[in-house]
Motif scaffolding. Structure first.
Motif, mmCIF file in Angstrom:
data_model
loop_
_atom_site.group_PDB
_atom_site.id
_atom_site.type_symbol
_atom_site.label_atom_id
_atom_site.label_comp_id
_atom_site.label_asym_id
_atom_site.label_seq_id
_atom_site.Cartn_x
_atom_site.Cartn_y
_atom_site.Cartn_z
ATOM 1 N N GLY A 131 41.523 32.457 -60.650
ATOM 2 C CA GLY A 131 41.045 33.718 -60.098
ATOM 3 C C GLY A 131 39.639 33.535 -59.567
ATOM 4 N N ARG A 132 39.113 34.585 -58.968
ATOM 5 C CA ARG A 132 37.768 34.516 -58.393
ATOM 6 C C ARG A 132 37.203 35.915 -58.253
ATOM 7 N NH1 ARG A 132 36.821 34.500 -52.723
ATOM 8 N NH2 ARG A 132 35.991 32.385 -52.806
ATOM 9 N N PHE A 133 35.898 36.012 -58.068
ATOM 10 C CA PHE A 133 35.279 37.262 -57.662
ATOM 11 C C PHE A 133 35.458 37.388 -56.152
ATOM 12 C CE2 PHE A 133 32.591 36.319 -61.468
ATOM 13 C CZ PHE A 133 32.892 37.464 -62.189
ATOM 14 N N ARG A 134 35.767 38.567 -55.695
ATOM 15 C CA ARG A 134 35.944 38.786 -54.262
ATOM 16 C C ARG A 134 34.605 39.108 -53.598
ATOM 17 N NH1 ARG A 134 41.380 40.596 -52.646
ATOM 18 N NH2 ARG A 134 42.687 40.995 -54.502
ATOM 19 N N GLY A 135 34.314 38.405 -52.519
ATOM 20 C CA GLY A 135 33.252 38.860 -51.641
ATOM 21 C C GLY A 135 33.803 39.984 -50.780
ATOM 22 N N MET A 136 32.949 40.911 -50.383
ATOM 23 C CA MET A 136 33.410 42.077 -49.613
ATOM 24 C C MET A 136 32.886 42.006 -48.187
ATOM 25 S SD MET A 136 32.868 46.142 -50.490
ATOM 26 C CE MET A 136 31.062 46.035 -50.496
ATOM 27 N N SER A 137 33.810 41.925 -47.239
ATOM 28 C CA SER A 137 33.421 41.909 -45.835
ATOM 29 C C SER A 137 32.782 43.235 -45.450
ATOM 30 C CB SER A 137 34.648 41.645 -44.961
ATOM 31 O OG SER A 137 34.334 41.761 -43.597
ATOM 32 N N ALA A 138 31.797 43.156 -44.582
ATOM 33 C CA ALA A 138 31.093 44.371 -44.144
ATOM 34 C C ALA A 138 31.074 44.462 -42.626
ATOM 35 C CB ALA A 138 29.670 44.363 -44.691
ATOM 36 N N GLY A 139 32.130 43.989 -41.982
ATOM 37 C CA GLY A 139 32.208 44.088 -40.526
ATOM 38 C C GLY A 139 31.960 42.751 -39.851
ATOM 39 N N ASP A 140 31.604 42.835 -38.579
ATOM 40 C CA ASP A 140 31.427 41.644 -37.755
ATOM 41 C C ASP A 140 30.492 40.639 -38.401
ATOM 42 O OD1 ASP A 140 33.075 42.819 -35.945
ATOM 43 O OD2 ASP A 140 31.464 43.549 -34.632
ATOM 44 N N ASP A 141 30.872 39.372 -38.301
ATOM 45 C CA ASP A 141 30.052 38.246 -38.750
ATOM 46 C C ASP A 141 29.833 38.211 -40.256
ATOM 47 O OD1 ASP A 141 29.729 37.520 -36.050
ATOM 48 O OD2 ASP A 141 27.972 38.836 -35.857
ATOM 49 N N THR A 142 30.600 38.964 -41.027
ATOM 50 C CA THR A 142 30.432 38.925 -42.488
ATOM 51 C C THR A 142 31.719 38.527 -43.213
ATOM 52 O OG1 THR A 142 31.004 41.269 -42.804
ATOM 53 C CG2 THR A 142 28.683 40.749 -42.358
#
Length: 253
Positions: free
Chosen positions: A157-168
């Protein structure tokens, strides 16, 4: 006269004895009153010495995104340049912020809320998703902390990074360095990735500084300290315990 004098001496002696008895009685009463008052004071102060952040029973107010990330720019410590807050989220489902066995572990141990945000570091070369998991009590948070490293090492498993739109999008897919620590019934965590998606070396000092800024400076000394001093909880806990690790590219279902 001799008889009268003797009677007077006897009377004085009796009066003196009576006076001494009264004085001893007042002293005794005072000594008895002291201990009887002391337990009352002790009963009043003992709960205040315990950590109110140790359980949701004594720290009942849910976290809010505004409480954890109150502004669009997050100034940490004495840094002149702040972290740009790109997106915030508060969810009653802890599974949105973790995958696999890490997610199952958090839910199994009573996690009922996660508040997180994705930020751009002052150098512009790193993104970080960071936040707080709200568990039942300190014991459950510590059990989760102790198990997480093993799950990450075994790629369960892993911690999820959260996308915040373009380029992220890279924060949700690239290899990352992660850190987590416990304070009270909360687990603070942070996921750091390079904006170019490159693998981060374990000794990268810039990433270590970002993890320290998020976990210790902001979430512990900032958010949770304020909550301990003036929120539903009234006392700070012992110092946090922390850990760090790495996770590979996202393999989310």
């Amino acid at each position: 006269m001799l008889v009268g004098g003797a009677a007077a001496l006897v009377l004085l002696a009796l009066c003196g004895l009576t006076a001494a008895t009264l004085m001893d009685g007042r002293t005794l009463i005072g000594q008895q009153a002291g201990p009887s008052a002391a337990p009352d004071t002790t009963r009043d102060t003992v709960p205040a010495e315990a950590s109110d952040l140790d359980s949701r029973d004594t720290d009942q107010a849910p976290l809010t995104a505004r409480e954890v990330f109150p502004a669009s720019t997050l100034a940490v410590g004495d840094g002149e340049n702040g972290y740009e807050v790109l997106r915030t989220q508060s969810s009653a489902s802890c599974a949105v912020a973790a995958t696999g066995e890490v997610s199952d572990l958090l839910v199994r141990l009573g996690c009922n809320q996660v508040v997180r945000a994705t930020l751009r570091a002052p150098d512009g070369d790193h993104l970080v998703t960071t936040g707080l998991f709200n568990l039942t009590d300190r014991s459950s948070a510590e059990r989760a902390r102790d198990r997480i490293r093993q799950l990450l090492d075994e790629r369960q498993g892993r911690f999820r990074g959260m996308s915040a739109g373009d380029d992220t999008e890279v924060i949700a897919t690239a290899p990352a360095r992660v850190g987590w620590q416990v304070r009270g019934h909360y687990i603070a965590y942070a996921v750091v990735a390079r904006t170019d998606g490159a693998t981060i070396r374990s000794g990268d000092t810039v990433v270590r500084e970002i993890l320290f800024d998020m976990l210790e400076q902001h979430l512990n000394q900032g958010v949770l300290e304020r909550r301990a001093e003036g929120g539903t909880a009234s006392q700070p806990t012992e110092g946090p315990t922390d850990d760090t690790g790495s996770q590979d590219e996202s393999t989310e279902d």
